[in-house]
Design a protein around this motif. Sequence first.
Motif, PDB file in Angstrom:
ATOM      1  N   LEU A  44       0.814  -1.220   0.000  1.00 52.84           N
ATOM      2  CA  LEU A  44       0.000   0.000   0.000  1.00 52.84           C
ATOM      3  C   LEU A  44       0.849   1.272   0.000  1.00 52.84           C
ATOM      4  O   LEU A  44       0.512   2.239  -0.686  1.00 52.84           O
ATOM      5  CB  LEU A  44      -0.924  -0.008   1.230  1.00 52.84           C
ATOM      6  CG  LEU A  44      -1.898   1.160   1.361  1.00 52.84           C
ATOM      7  CD1 LEU A  44      -2.841   1.229   0.162  1.00 52.84           C
ATOM      8  CD2 LEU A  44      -2.693   1.043   2.671  1.00 52.84           C
ATOM      9  N   GLU A  45       1.939   1.264   0.755  1.00 55.94           N
ATOM     10  CA  GLU A  45       2.779   2.463   0.827  1.00 55.94           C
ATOM     11  C   GLU A  45       3.371   2.787  -0.554  1.00 55.94           C
ATOM     12  O   GLU A  45       3.407   3.945  -0.967  1.00 55.94           O
ATOM     13  CB  GLU A  45       3.903   2.272   1.857  1.00 55.94           C
ATOM     14  CG  GLU A  45       3.429   2.242   3.306  1.00 55.94           C
ATOM     15  CD  GLU A  45       2.666   0.981   3.680  1.00 55.94           C
ATOM     16  OE1 GLU A  45       2.933  -0.075   3.066  1.00 55.94           O
ATOM     17  OE2 GLU A  45       1.778   1.043   4.558  1.00 55.94           O
ATOM     18  N   ASP A  48       0.489   4.022  -2.895  1.00 56.39           N
ATOM     19  CA  ASP A  48       0.125   5.407  -2.576  1.00 56.39           C
ATOM     20  C   ASP A  48       1.162   6.389  -3.125  1.00 56.39           C
ATOM     21  O   ASP A  48       0.827   7.443  -3.669  1.00 56.39           O
ATOM     22  CB  ASP A  48       0.005   5.595  -1.055  1.00 56.39           C
ATOM     23  CG  ASP A  48      -1.346   5.100  -0.533  1.00 56.39           C
ATOM     24  OD1 ASP A  48      -2.269   4.916  -1.340  1.00 56.39           O
ATOM     25  OD2 ASP A  48      -1.453   4.901   0.692  1.00 56.39           O
ATOM     26  N   ALA A  52       0.447   9.198  -5.960  1.00 59.63           N
ATOM     27  CA  ALA A  52       0.678  10.612  -5.625  1.00 59.63           C
ATOM     28  C   ALA A  52       1.620  11.243  -6.650  1.00 59.63           C
ATOM     29  O   ALA A  52       1.405  12.374  -7.100  1.00 59.63           O
ATOM     30  CB  ALA A  52       1.259  10.725  -4.213  1.00 59.63           C
ATOM     31  N   CYS A  78      -5.207  -2.379  -1.480  1.00 58.31           N
ATOM     32  CA  CYS A  78      -4.691  -2.130  -2.826  1.00 58.31           C
ATOM     33  C   CYS A  78      -5.750  -2.455  -3.881  1.00 58.31           C
ATOM     34  O   CYS A  78      -5.938  -1.703  -4.840  1.00 58.31           O
ATOM     35  CB  CYS A  78      -3.432  -2.958  -3.077  1.00 58.31           C
ATOM     36  SG  CYS A  78      -2.019  -2.373  -2.124  1.00 58.31           S
ATOM     37  N   ILE A  81      -8.296   0.299  -4.159  1.00 59.28           N
ATOM     38  CA  ILE A  81      -7.777   1.472  -4.870  1.00 59.28           C
ATOM     39  C   ILE A  81      -7.813   1.237  -6.379  1.00 59.28           C
ATOM     40  O   ILE A  81      -8.234   2.091  -7.161  1.00 59.28           O
ATOM     41  CB  ILE A  81      -6.340   1.800  -4.398  1.00 59.28           C
ATOM     42  CG1 ILE A  81      -6.383   2.345  -2.966  1.00 59.28           C
ATOM     43  CG2 ILE A  81      -5.664   2.795  -5.331  1.00 59.28           C
ATOM     44  CD1 ILE A  81      -5.023   2.499  -2.311  1.00 59.28           C
ATOM     45  N   TYR A 265       9.495   5.358  -1.130  1.00 63.91           N
ATOM     46  CA  TYR A 265       8.334   5.254  -0.251  1.00 63.91           C
ATOM     47  C   TYR A 265       8.800   4.726   1.098  1.00 63.91           C
ATOM     48  O   TYR A 265       9.983   4.386   1.278  1.00 63.91           O
ATOM     49  CB  TYR A 265       7.264   4.349  -0.883  1.00 63.91           C
ATOM     50  CG  TYR A 265       7.629   2.887  -0.930  1.00 63.91           C
ATOM     51  CD1 TYR A 265       8.421   2.371  -1.945  1.00 63.91           C
ATOM     52  CD2 TYR A 265       7.195   2.018   0.072  1.00 63.91           C
ATOM     53  CE1 TYR A 265       8.771   1.029  -1.980  1.00 63.91           C
ATOM     54  CE2 TYR A 265       7.542   0.673   0.048  1.00 63.91           C
ATOM     55  CZ  TYR A 265       8.330   0.187  -0.981  1.00 63.91           C
ATOM     56  OH  TYR A 265       8.680  -1.130  -0.992  1.00 63.91           O
TER      57      TYR A 265
END
Length: 291
Positions: A44-45, A48, A52, A78, A81, A265
């Motif tokens: 997920l990190e 994201d 971004a 995930c 998203i 990340y």
Amino acid sequence: MKLFKKRKSKYIELSSNPQNSEPRTGNLDHPDRIAIFGDLHANLEALDAVLADAKVQGVSRFICTGDVVGYGANPSECLNIIRKLDCPVVLGNHDSYAATDDSLKEFNLNAMNAILWTREHLSAEEKEWLRGLPMTVATGNLGNSFRHPPPATCHSTLVHSSLLKSESWCYIMKPEKAEVALRAQEPELVFFGHTHVPSIYSYNPKTDEFAEKFPAQEGIHQLEPGWKHLINPGSVGQPRDRDPRASYAIYDPDAGTIEIRRIEYDIVSTQAKIEAAGLPLRNAERLAKGR
Ligand code: ZN
């Protein structure tokens, strides 16, 4: 700047010198720039951070080369998203095995245990969504209406492993494999994943020349018109080219370029989640090494 060195009927190992790439200016206002990403593997990190960055780059359209789940601790997050992005997505091998009860005998122990864990942590509805993913998607003319392309004008296709053997999950890791795939390739552009290494293979059918960038370095790469290109954006969530940063690509149809972007990340947080979830520690350790 021409990036391809050409030699008749021969694959050429292009230097991995980032200086060969144009400065990363991009066209931030262009509405048709498309992010190509995949192999996020429940990280997920990393996902994201990539989304971004894509937003800052002015990207509004996405194409996902599969393997949304597997290895990492946030498969549902995930997956949700990706579903909200409502973009073309193909089925990856980890997606397929996590959503079924198929035998895992072909996986190594760490990958197998992660898939077993993922099976327990996805809902029945999420598994059903994964099982409904196609093996390939004709993404059409990416310059215009790639969401609803008439097949006759399709010039790009999306697949997780290879158009030649999509069901057997073969790896295009070597020039010889890419050469076979490119000779049979009908669309001008094929985007794929699976190897976790950003790469650009190209073939000129008129002159029978090949070129390769493996791994493709961070930066902008010009795609020669008239050539066919087989492009891997690298892995968002499990990079394997000894660069731990998340990898994805931006395709600019007007400029005819692919930009490979590498994004830092919070690896430590991702590793802590993998450990806390009881997932194999190897899945966490390798994140810091990018291999
Ligand atoms: Zn993968």
